[in-house]
Design a protein around this motif. Structure first.
Motif: not given
Length: 871
Positions: A721-726
């Motif tokens: 669950n990262p904040k910035d998946i890209v």
């Protein structure tokens, strides 16, 4: 007279006799399971002859585009060999549907030929049906008596059933016919041999010019004949032959019907057409004939492909390419240059080609290009075969492989073989061809029984625009057998079931006969009949039935059909007005739309198109449907699809008058808001110049979006669950690329170390530096690198390196260039003959380097022993 003038005089003559002039039907047939192409002028009128539909006019005349590539005198491989047979041709025709009969047909045909076209009466012969005792058919005395008023009795010839009894097919309308033949020979030849002895004798200068068919019977499945409800006249006159006769030519190809394309071919190739039997002149005729069939079929909606009608068009195109490649020594696309010439020539009679000239030219160019590459591959294949052959013969199996895989007909294989001192096995080729045709026939065979008629007056009325169920009765039924499965087809007196048409699939549902329920599995059109497919008949087929469609499926299909109209308009708005529909599928699950466009639709363009469609959905625009005369509808700006046949009164579907107005017979929603949401699922190429978009609407669109969101959620969970998946995915891609580079460097170092050790194991075998070794590497590329590294260190060599990679045998064979040249050693040949059989695999490559893979990794020692023993 020019060809256009001759055509116009025919139409004007019959207009003066009270005939309505009809436009040509498309050359590509829809809604008729018995035909791929329009092969006779009567195809579009079949329902009138069978009594399934009342004609709008009792008298009609037309010029019809036809295509024949099989049957009497029309085998594809024979076209161009003579001077008067064609694949595509124009059929001039005049028709009477229960109006005039033999007298008028005979009188007018004689009047037109002798008084309008001024053909010499002493060069004309007529034939009349002589009768057939086996079928209890009498001589056509009536036609004979009418002809006696115009022609001396010695010029009225009796013809047998083969020549003078016309049949549409194994079943269907038929009747006696009366042909008119013309003797085009010079007077000196006519003085020596009486022309009547050459009628129907395949003489190239004594030819049939007009056929008057008197349609009065229907041929049933059991070969018996029944009288048709009314007597009709069906005539046909080959336009190309008529022009030849009027213009005084000895060949159809010498007329202005073909001179434009032949002249342009001369200009392109720098060669001259000489109207002889030489192969170059045959090539000129083949090209001039075939480009017409190819261009008009594509313009009418049939793209070249590997199945059905598309395969026929591809075969015709490839035959033309083969002829200019082999006999005009032209090695680049040529046919595409002829498309604009043809489009201009027929602009006033068949304008659909000029309207799509860029698209048709693009498709033809891509097909030519692809086949020219295939021809090169095929030539290499036959050269490799002859290089390895122990006998001076190309066997039938190989000849058929060249035909089936590379498009080489037998005569091309035979030509190349003979040029190299080889023969070719014609019997073996024919046997392989027959085997394939038998398989194909078995896979596609459709066996239809005769209709059992319960109600002759029923009209098969469609009420499905307004109703989803109705009381009805069975008007007629028959049994069919397709691919070994038995089914039944029913025609109802009235039906709510939509028959597959315009890309929209047919309805399914149920028929209730009293307490018995029958499932309708599909609904299709056969000409103008709505045919319902069922797996069984009810116990009492004469009782009243209740017909109910599957409402959920119909609603979903209807939503997708309306969305297709919105999509078509949005594509034209964003990509340009060159966009035209080239095919569609509308079913309950999704919509598929094929359209003309020469580039990939970018992500930005797709987003823009999707937004326009959804904007129209949110606007909840009323869908207005009205029936109008066709000319009035076209003035409103309604889009008509190329290749579709429209009546004089058409159904117009309007979704915002300035946005989408189309001619369409499909079912539609009441307002665009019913679609809910529209979402693309894919975009890609389907053929040269044709893109395909797939999309979903309503609940299916919502399910698609939810599935995408769930997939994104699963990816996030997997990545903690990262904040910035890209950013995280970009880092993973970069890390992977860096690791791959490190692995590659380690592999190269391993190869260098292996090669250094292997150099010491090279041994001299009859003066050749031989190395045979099983090595420990992880991939086939490493084997290749080892060979090329060793090549720089050791000359006069043969290396056979092998590896067990994942339980599979991998082999690389390298031979120095001097041994290839001096000893005739060839790596692919050794791979094929010595190595592949041992490892149960295959392979190939260049003469100095080839590779192989196979199942038997335990046999690699034997591979090395075999190659060493060969040296």
């Amino acid at each position: 007279m020019t060809a256009p003038e001759i055509r116009q005089q025919f139409l004007d003559f019959f207009a003066s006799k009270g005939h309505h002039i009809m436009p040509s039907a498309p050359i590509v047939v829809k809604n008729d399971p018995t035909l791929l192409f329009t092969n006779a002028g009567m195809n579009q009128f079949k329902d009138y002859f069978l009594g399934n539909r009342a004609p709008a006019w009792k008298r009609v005349a037309d010029t019809q585009k036809c295509l024949r590539v099989s049957g009497k005198h029309n085998d594809l491989e024979e076209v161009g060999i003579d001077t008067y047979h064609h694949t595509m041709f124009e059929m001039l025709g005049n028709w009477s549907f229960g109006d005039y009969f033999k007298k008028e047909a005979i009188d007018w045909s004689w009047e037109l030929l002798t008084e309008v076209y001024k053909l010499p009466k002493d060069r004309l012969y007529v034939t009349v049906f002589e009768g057939d005792a086996k079928e209890n058919l009498e001589k056509d005395q009536e036609a004979f008596e009418f002809w006696k008023k115009h022609v001396p009795e010695d010029r009225i010839l009796m013809g047998n059933k083969k020549d003078n009894f016309w049949e549409m097919g194994d079943t269907g309308p038929c009747g006696p016919c009366s042909e008119i033949h013309v003797d085009c020979r010079p007077d000196s030849e006519r003085a020596l041999v009486d022309g009547k002895t050459l009628v129907n004798a395949d003489d190239p200068q004594v030819i049939e010019i007009w056929n008057n068919v008197f349609m009065q019977f229907n041929r049933l499945k059991d070969r018996s004949l029944e009288s048709l409800p009314a007597k009709h006249v069906d005539t046909g006159m080959g336009f190309e032959r008529l022009v030849r006769v009027i213009q005084g030519k000895t060949s159809n190809y010498d007329t202005d019907v073909f001179s434009g394309t032949i002249g342009h071919t001369e200009k392109l190739t720098g060669l001259k057409y000489g109207c002889t039997d030489s192969k170059p002149d045959v090539a000129f005729r083949v090209i001039a004939d075939h480009i017409r069939a190819i261009s008009f079929a594509i313009a009418d909606g049939q793209l070249p492909s590997n199945t059905g009608a598309g395969y026929v068009i591809r075969r015709i195109l490839r035959r033309a390419v083969r002829y200019y490649f082999s006999f005009l020594n032209w090695k680049k696309p040529l046919l595409q240059d002829l498309v604009p010439v043809l489009a201009q020539q027929f602009a006033n009679v068949f304008p659909e080609l000029l309207q799509q000239v860029d698209f048709v030219q693009k498709v033809v160019f891509e097909e030519e290009n692809n086949f020219l590459r295939t021809l090169d591959s095929g030539i290499r294949r036959i050269e490799d075969f002859m290089g390895a052959a122990k006998e001076k013969s190309v066997d039938g199996k190989t000849a058929f492989e060249l035909y089936d895989t590379y498009g080489f007909p037998y005569d091309l294989t035979s030509l190349i073989a003979s040029e190299n001192g080889f023969s070719a096995d014609k019997e073996g080729f024919d046997a392989a061809m027959k085997e394939q045709k038998d398989r194909s026939r078995a896979a596609t065979e459709l066996d239809m029984g005769d209709w059992t008629v319960l109600n002759e007056n029923a009209e098969s009325v469609f009420v499905g625009y307004e109703l989803s169920e109705t009381e009805t009765s069975v008007a007629k039924y028959r049994k069919i057998k397709a691919k070994g499965k038995e089914q039944y087809q029913l025609v109802l007196s009235q039906t709510p079931f939509y028959a597959e048409s315009g890309g929209q699939v047919g309805d399914t549902g149920i028929l209730t006969f009293g307490a018995e329920t029958i499932q309708v599995t599909d609904t299709k059109k056969e000409n103008n009949l709505i045919v319902h497919f069922v797996d069984k008949l009810p116990a009492n087929i004469t009782t009243t039935a209740k017909a109910v469609i599957n409402k959920n499926n119909r609603l979903s299909t209807t939503m997708n059909h309306s969305a297709t109209h919105l999509l078509h308009a949005a594509l034209r708005q964003v990509l340009g007005t060159h966009v035209a529909q080239k095919g569609s599928l509308v079913n309950p699950e999704y919509l598929r739309f094929d359209f003309s466009h020469f580039a990939k639709v970018s992500d930005e363009e797709l987003a823009q198109i999707e937004e326009i469609v959804n904007e129209k959905i949110r606007a909840n625009i009323p869908v207005v449907i009205k029936e109008l005369p066709k000319e009035e509808a076209l003035k409103l700006g309604a889009m008509a699809l190329f290749g579709e046949k429209y009546g004089d009164v058409v159904r117009v579907v309007v979704m915002d008058p300035g946005y989408s107005v189309e001619l369409c017979g499909g079912t539609h929603v009441g307002s665009t808001g019913e679609l809910g949401i529209f979402k693309f699922t894919s975009e890609g190429a389907v053929a040269a110049g044709v893109r395909r978009i797939e999309a979903v609407t309503g609940r299916n669109a919502l399910a698609f979006v939810n599935a995408q969101l769930q997939q994104l959620k699963d990816i996030k969970t997997a990545l903690k669950n990262p904040k910035d998946i890209v950013a995280v995915v970009d880092n993973l891609i970069n890390d992977k690329a860096a690791l791959e580079k490190r692995v590659e460097a380690l592999e190269l170092e391993k190869v260098r170390q292996l090669s250094a050790g292997l150099q010491a194991e090279v041994e001299n075998v009859h003066g050749i530096n031989f190395l045979g070794k099983i090595v420990d590497v992880n991939n086939a590329e490493a084997l290749k690198q080892l060979c090329f590294t060793l090549k720089t260190q050791i000359d006069n060599h043969v290396f056979i390196l092998a590896a067990n990679i994942g339980g599979k045998a991998n082999v690389a064979l390298m031979i120095s260039d001097n041994l290839v040249a001096e000893k005739g050693l060839e790596a692919p040949k050794i791979i094929k003959e010595k190595i592949a059989p041992i490892i149960k695999g295959g392979g190939g490559g260049q003469k100095s380097f080839a590779t192989a893979g196979g199942q038997e990794a335990g046999q690699l020692d034997q591979v090395i022993t075999q190659v060493k023993a060969m040296l």
